[in-house]
Design a protein around this motif. Structure first.
Motif, PDB file in Angstrom:
ATOM      1  N   ALA A 193       0.558  -1.497  -0.042  1.00 44.37           N
ATOM      2  CA  ALA A 193       0.533   0.101  -0.312  1.00 44.37           C
ATOM      3  C   ALA A 193       0.924   1.532  -0.149  1.00 44.37           C
ATOM      4  CB  ALA A 193      -0.634  -0.014   1.530  1.00 44.37           C
ATOM      5  N   GLY A 194       1.283   0.857   0.951  1.00 39.90           N
ATOM      6  CA  GLY A 194       2.837   2.413   0.515  1.00 39.90           C
ATOM      7  C   GLY A 194       3.748   2.415  -0.199  1.00 39.90           C
ATOM      8  N   ALA A 195       4.246   1.896  -0.816  1.00 36.41           N
ATOM      9  CA  ALA A 195       4.087   2.057  -2.743  1.00 36.41           C
ATOM     10  C   ALA A 195       3.209   2.452  -3.380  1.00 36.41           C
ATOM     11  CB  ALA A 195       4.525   0.336  -3.291  1.00 36.41           C
ATOM     12  N   MET A 196       2.088   1.733  -3.474  1.00 35.50           N
ATOM     13  CA  MET A 196       1.316   2.383  -4.411  1.00 35.50           C
ATOM     14  C   MET A 196       1.047   3.918  -4.100  1.00 35.50           C
ATOM     15  SD  MET A 196      -1.024  -0.681  -4.289  1.00 35.50           S
ATOM     16  CE  MET A 196      -1.816  -1.016  -5.739  1.00 35.50           C
ATOM     17  N   ARG A 197       0.796   4.320  -2.387  1.00 38.02           N
ATOM     18  CA  ARG A 197       0.993   5.684  -2.411  1.00 38.02           C
ATOM     19  C   ARG A 197       1.794   6.619  -2.862  1.00 38.02           C
ATOM     20  NH1 ARG A 197      -1.214   3.272   2.040  1.00 38.02           N
ATOM     21  NH2 ARG A 197       0.216   3.304   4.206  1.00 38.02           N
ATOM     22  N   PHE A 198       2.734   5.871  -2.425  1.00 37.41           N
ATOM     23  CA  PHE A 198       4.397   6.801  -2.894  1.00 37.41           C
ATOM     24  C   PHE A 198       4.121   6.967  -4.815  1.00 37.41           C
ATOM     25  CE2 PHE A 198       9.126   6.411  -5.205  1.00 37.41           C
ATOM     26  CZ  PHE A 198       8.834   7.104  -4.776  1.00 37.41           C
ATOM     27  N   ILE A 199       3.801   6.595  -5.224  1.00 36.85           N
ATOM     28  CA  ILE A 199       3.105   6.878  -7.412  1.00 36.85           C
ATOM     29  C   ILE A 199       2.387   7.578  -7.423  1.00 36.85           C
ATOM     30  CG2 ILE A 199       5.440   4.610  -8.121  1.00 36.85           C
ATOM     31  CD1 ILE A 199       2.232   3.578  -8.608  1.00 36.85           C
ATOM     32  N   GLY A 200       1.173   7.835  -5.899  1.00 35.38           N
ATOM     33  CA  GLY A 200       0.176   8.677  -6.132  1.00 35.38           C
ATOM     34  C   GLY A 200      -1.418   8.224  -6.562  1.00 35.38           C
ATOM     35  N   MET A 201      -1.099   6.194  -6.327  1.00 37.07           N
ATOM     36  CA  MET A 201      -2.002   5.825  -6.305  1.00 37.07           C
ATOM     37  C   MET A 201      -2.589   6.314  -4.534  1.00 37.07           C
ATOM     38  SD  MET A 201      -1.926   1.882  -7.592  1.00 37.07           S
ATOM     39  CE  MET A 201      -1.463   2.205  -9.738  1.00 37.07           C
ATOM     40  N   GLU A 202      -4.229   6.537  -4.497  1.00 39.78           N
ATOM     41  CA  GLU A 202      -4.890   5.760  -3.338  1.00 39.78           C
ATOM     42  C   GLU A 202      -4.748   4.748  -2.496  1.00 39.78           C
ATOM     43  OE1 GLU A 202      -8.851   7.583  -1.822  1.00 39.78           O
ATOM     44  OE2 GLU A 202      -8.268   8.541  -3.372  1.00 39.78           O
ATOM     45  N   ALA A 203      -3.894   4.235  -1.437  1.00 40.90           N
ATOM     46  CA  ALA A 203      -4.305   2.383  -1.858  1.00 40.90           C
ATOM     47  C   ALA A 203      -4.379   2.537   0.238  1.00 40.90           C
ATOM     48  CB  ALA A 203      -3.030   2.185  -1.477  1.00 40.90           C
ATOM     49  N   GLU A 204      -5.325   1.792   0.222  1.00 44.98           N
ATOM     50  CA  GLU A 204      -5.453   1.294   1.821  1.00 44.98           C
ATOM     51  C   GLU A 204      -5.418   0.274   2.550  1.00 44.98           C
ATOM     52  OE1 GLU A 204      -9.401   2.562   4.903  1.00 44.98           O
ATOM     53  OE2 GLU A 204      -8.749   3.810   3.465  1.00 44.98           O
ATOM     54  N   VAL A 205      -5.001  -0.506   3.689  1.00 43.57           N
ATOM     55  CA  VAL A 205      -5.036  -2.089   3.834  1.00 43.57           C
ATOM     56  C   VAL A 205      -6.626  -1.530   4.555  1.00 43.57           C
ATOM     57  CG1 VAL A 205      -4.500  -3.139   5.480  1.00 43.57           C
ATOM     58  CG2 VAL A 205      -2.831  -2.597   3.994  1.00 43.57           C
ATOM     59  N   LEU A 206      -7.577  -3.345   4.877  1.00 48.06           N
ATOM     60  CA  LEU A 206      -8.737  -3.456   5.109  1.00 48.06           C
ATOM     61  C   LEU A 206      -8.058  -4.211   6.753  1.00 48.06           C
ATOM     62  CD1 LEU A 206     -10.765  -4.576   2.622  1.00 48.06           C
ATOM     63  CD2 LEU A 206     -10.421  -2.699   3.099  1.00 48.06           C
ATOM     64  N   PRO A 207      -8.616  -3.594   7.660  1.00 51.26           N
ATOM     65  CA  PRO A 207      -8.741  -4.473   8.777  1.00 51.26           C
ATOM     66  C   PRO A 207      -8.382  -5.641   8.473  1.00 51.26           C
ATOM     67  CG  PRO A 207     -10.407  -2.996   8.753  1.00 51.26           C
ATOM     68  CD  PRO A 207      -9.650  -3.069   8.150  1.00 51.26           C
ATOM     69  N   PRO A 208      -8.045  -6.568   9.671  1.00 47.11           N
ATOM     70  CA  PRO A 208      -8.142  -8.203   9.625  1.00 47.11           C
ATOM     71  C   PRO A 208      -9.577  -8.832   9.443  1.00 47.11           C
ATOM     72  CG  PRO A 208      -6.200  -7.084  11.121  1.00 47.11           C
ATOM     73  CD  PRO A 208      -6.803  -6.099  10.949  1.00 47.11           C
ATOM     74  N   PRO A 209      -8.946 -10.136   8.892  1.00 48.72           N
ATOM     75  CA  PRO A 209     -10.549 -10.679   8.832  1.00 48.72           C
ATOM     76  C   PRO A 209     -11.023 -10.647  10.130  1.00 48.72           C
ATOM     77  CG  PRO A 209      -9.383 -11.203   7.444  1.00 48.72           C
ATOM     78  CD  PRO A 209      -8.129 -10.564   8.103  1.00 48.72           C
ATOM     79  N   ASP A 210     -12.701 -10.369  10.811  1.00 48.78           N
ATOM     80  CA  ASP A 210     -13.040 -10.630  11.496  1.00 48.78           C
ATOM     81  C   ASP A 210     -14.594 -12.128  11.521  1.00 48.78           C
ATOM     82  OD1 ASP A 210     -14.732  -9.284  11.064  1.00 48.78           O
ATOM     83  OD2 ASP A 210     -14.644  -7.585  12.464  1.00 48.78           O
ATOM     84  N   ALA A 211     -14.864 -12.103  13.000  1.00 45.31           N
ATOM     85  CA  ALA A 211     -16.083 -13.190  12.382  1.00 45.31           C
ATOM     86  C   ALA A 211     -16.627 -12.104  12.110  1.00 45.31           C
ATOM     87  CB  ALA A 211     -16.666 -13.370  13.792  1.00 45.31           C
ATOM     88  N   GLU A 212     -17.430 -11.389  11.571  1.00 44.20           N
ATOM     89  CA  GLU A 212     -18.649 -10.843  10.306  1.00 44.20           C
ATOM     90  C   GLU A 212     -18.466 -10.832   9.303  1.00 44.20           C
ATOM     91  OE1 GLU A 212     -21.175  -5.935  10.009  1.00 44.20           O
ATOM     92  OE2 GLU A 212     -19.018  -6.483  11.967  1.00 44.20           O
ATOM     93  N   SER A 213     -17.008 -10.106   8.601  1.00 44.95           N
ATOM     94  CA  SER A 213     -16.390 -10.224   7.366  1.00 44.95           C
ATOM     95  C   SER A 213     -16.113 -12.245   6.848  1.00 44.95           C
ATOM     96  CB  SER A 213     -15.331  -9.749   7.074  1.00 44.95           C
ATOM     97  OG  SER A 213     -14.080  -9.958   7.794  1.00 44.95           O
ATOM     98  N   VAL A 214     -16.317 -12.293   7.678  1.00 44.11           N
ATOM     99  CA  VAL A 214     -15.346 -14.226   7.449  1.00 44.11           C
ATOM    100  C   VAL A 214     -16.978 -13.930   7.038  1.00 44.11           C
ATOM    101  CG1 VAL A 214     -14.906 -16.448   7.684  1.00 44.11           C
ATOM    102  CG2 VAL A 214     -13.650 -14.756   8.747  1.00 44.11           C
ATOM    103  N   ALA A 215     -18.645 -14.566   8.023  1.00 46.68           N
ATOM    104  CA  ALA A 215     -19.702 -15.045   7.604  1.00 46.68           C
ATOM    105  C   ALA A 215     -20.387 -14.253   6.908  1.00 46.68           C
ATOM    106  CB  ALA A 215     -20.442 -14.337   9.234  1.00 46.68           C
ATOM    107  N   LYS A 216     -20.160 -12.788   6.663  1.00 47.26           N
ATOM    108  CA  LYS A 216     -20.585 -12.504   4.666  1.00 47.26           C
ATOM    109  C   LYS A 216     -19.681 -12.980   3.920  1.00 47.26           C
ATOM    110  CE  LYS A 216     -21.876  -8.045   7.342  1.00 47.26           C
ATOM    111  NZ  LYS A 216     -21.160  -5.994   6.664  1.00 47.26           N
ATOM    112  N   GLY A 217     -18.675 -13.471   4.168  1.00 47.19           N
ATOM    113  CA  GLY A 217     -17.642 -14.001   2.813  1.00 47.19           C
ATOM    114  C   GLY A 217     -18.390 -14.995   2.518  1.00 47.19           C
ATOM    115  N   GLU A 218     -18.902 -16.331   3.282  1.00 46.34           N
ATOM    116  CA  GLU A 218     -19.409 -17.728   3.266  1.00 46.34           C
ATOM    117  C   GLU A 218     -20.223 -17.644   3.422  1.00 46.34           C
ATOM    118  OE1 GLU A 218     -18.769 -18.886   7.758  1.00 46.34           O
ATOM    119  OE2 GLU A 218     -16.176 -19.550   7.178  1.00 46.34           O
ATOM    120  N   ALA A 219     -21.341 -16.654   3.739  1.00 45.17           N
ATOM    121  CA  ALA A 219     -22.710 -15.960   3.309  1.00 45.17           C
ATOM    122  C   ALA A 219     -22.519 -16.186   1.461  1.00 45.17           C
ATOM    123  CB  ALA A 219     -23.420 -15.327   3.407  1.00 45.17           C
ATOM    124  N   LEU A 220     -21.272 -15.488   0.889  1.00 41.73           N
ATOM    125  CA  LEU A 220     -21.581 -14.836   0.040  1.00 41.73           C
ATOM    126  C   LEU A 220     -21.093 -15.943  -1.327  1.00 41.73           C
ATOM    127  CD1 LEU A 220     -21.992 -12.233  -1.903  1.00 41.73           C
ATOM    128  CD2 LEU A 220     -19.576 -11.894  -1.440  1.00 41.73           C
TER     129      LEU A 220
END
Length: 170
Positions: free
Chosen positions: A34-61
């Motif tokens: 993400a830092g290298a992407m920002r260095f060249i002018g991209m807007e990059a952000e790291v998502l928070p680590p997966p949690d039970a809610e995001s895993v459940a949403k992904g499994e439902a998908l």
């Protein structure tokens, strides 16, 4: 002289507007990416680590026939879609692969999931490493490499000192 001229050409090259780029957390090394992407002018952000809610949403998908990593990352894709919101353009980024692994199909699978849900404002970017290096250019690759080395050193030092902590976690 050749490297300097190349770096100037890369810096001045037009960039595709991808909006904010969200990167799923897989290890601390994604911060260097993400830092290298920002260095060249991209807007990059790291998502928070997966949690039970995001895993459940992904499994439902997903259908349940895919590997667990696919479901976890699908949950992170939904996080990115929520952060981008309607009316804005954004991207979800992870490294593609060229090896014989189902990871080579993740990008197409996530694009299909978005298409089935009518999400048209989010791009799924899954370039193989070689293609990503071309996007970063020489300067961006050097920044990414420096970040990866520093993160490796910090992890090494953590592993060397943790057994001697007098107070766990300090």
């Amino acid at each position: 002289r050749g490297l300097v001229a190349r770096a100037h050409r890369e810096r001045d090259a037009p960039r595709l507007d991808l909006g904010p780029i969200y990167i799923p957390y897989a290890a601390d090394h994604v911060y260097a990416i993400a830092g290298a992407m920002r260095f060249i002018g991209m807007e990059a952000e790291v998502l928070p680590p997966p949690d039970a809610e995001s895993v459940a949403k992904g499994e439902a998908l997903v259908s349940g026939k895919e590997c667990h990593v696919y479901a976890i990352m699908a949950g992170d894709l939904l996080r990115a879609v929520e952060r981008i919101g309607p009316g804005r353009t954004g991207s979800y980024f992870f490294f593609g692969a060229t090896a014989p692994c189902l990871l080579t199909q993740f990008g197409d699978g996530y694009r299909l999931l978005l298409q089935e849900r009518g999400v048209t404002n989010v791009r799924v970017l899954a370039p193989p490493l070689e293609q990503f290096i071309k996007v970063l250019g020489l300067r961006g690759v050097l920044q990414m490499w420096r970040g990866l080395v520093v993160i490796d050193l910090l992890h090494k030092w953590l592993c060397q000192t943790r057994p001697y902590e007098t107070r766990p976690g300090s």
